[in-house]
Motif scaffolding. Sequence first.
Motif, PDB file in Angstrom:
ATOM      1  N   ILE A 146     -65.452 -74.620 -17.181  1.00  0.00           N
ATOM      2  CA  ILE A 146     -64.153 -75.094 -16.671  1.00  0.00           C
ATOM      3  C   ILE A 146     -63.483 -76.011 -17.690  1.00  0.00           C
ATOM      4  O   ILE A 146     -62.270 -75.929 -17.917  1.00  0.00           O
ATOM      5  N   ARG A 147     -64.261 -76.858 -18.347  1.00  0.00           N
ATOM      6  CA  ARG A 147     -63.692 -77.702 -19.419  1.00  0.00           C
ATOM      7  C   ARG A 147     -63.173 -76.832 -20.559  1.00  0.00           C
ATOM      8  O   ARG A 147     -62.138 -77.114 -21.148  1.00  0.00           O
ATOM      9  N   LYS A 191     -59.865 -75.509 -19.587  1.00  0.00           N
ATOM     10  CA  LYS A 191     -58.822 -76.538 -19.750  1.00  0.00           C
ATOM     11  C   LYS A 191     -58.422 -76.656 -21.219  1.00  0.00           C
ATOM     12  O   LYS A 191     -57.239 -76.771 -21.549  1.00  0.00           O
ATOM     13  N   LEU A 231     -63.661 -70.601 -11.147  1.00  0.00           N
ATOM     14  CA  LEU A 231     -62.736 -71.293 -12.043  1.00  0.00           C
ATOM     15  C   LEU A 231     -61.653 -72.017 -11.240  1.00  0.00           C
ATOM     16  O   LEU A 231     -61.401 -73.205 -11.459  1.00  0.00           O
ATOM     17  N   PHE A 278     -61.808 -75.953 -11.065  1.00  0.00           N
ATOM     18  CA  PHE A 278     -60.739 -76.640 -11.796  1.00  0.00           C
ATOM     19  C   PHE A 278     -60.092 -77.685 -10.887  1.00  0.00           C
ATOM     20  O   PHE A 278     -59.891 -78.830 -11.272  1.00  0.00           O
ATOM     21  N   TYR A 312     -60.331 -81.544 -11.823  1.00  0.00           N
ATOM     22  CA  TYR A 312     -59.087 -82.148 -12.334  1.00  0.00           C
ATOM     23  C   TYR A 312     -58.067 -82.527 -11.259  1.00  0.00           C
ATOM     24  O   TYR A 312     -57.026 -83.093 -11.577  1.00  0.00           O
ATOM     25  N   ILE A 335     -54.708 -74.767 -11.313  1.00  0.00           N
ATOM     26  CA  ILE A 335     -54.435 -74.390 -12.702  1.00  0.00           C
ATOM     27  C   ILE A 335     -52.928 -74.292 -12.915  1.00  0.00           C
ATOM     28  O   ILE A 335     -52.395 -74.789 -13.911  1.00  0.00           O
ATOM     29  N   TYR A 387     -51.380 -77.709 -13.119  1.00  0.00           N
ATOM     30  CA  TYR A 387     -51.771 -78.352 -14.375  1.00  0.00           C
ATOM     31  C   TYR A 387     -50.905 -77.844 -15.537  1.00  0.00           C
ATOM     32  O   TYR A 387     -50.383 -78.634 -16.321  1.00  0.00           O
TER      33      TYR A 387
END
Length: 112
Positions: free
Chosen positions: A11-12, A15, A42, A46, A50, A54, A57
């Motif tokens: 996941i990082r 990002k 995912l 995510f 975060y 997604i 973001y």
Amino acid sequence: MSLSKQDMQYIRQAKTILDENFDKHITIPQLARQAGINEAKLKEGFRELYGNSIHTYIQQLRLEKAKQLLLTTTMPITDITYHIGYSHVTHFTTLFKKEVGVTPTEFRNKGK
């Protein structure tokens, strides 16, 4: 949802891919493939890591880049729109006003 260390790493990675390619159209299936994780994990992971989807973001990332460009360059708004990954100026302007409270031109003029 409990994420394994490996899932968090994927996941990082996703990002990082978004951060480096915010101006490109990347679908969630493409992103999942590139990061090596399934789509459902995912998306859920995510949001868990975060605090945003997604889509949200990417939108916030693009708007931050737009703000920087508006304040630090004389680049026309049309060019900024394309530079940050949007293909329609009206869509970008509407989104910017909705999220920031002023149009891109007003934002630029206030920053001067």
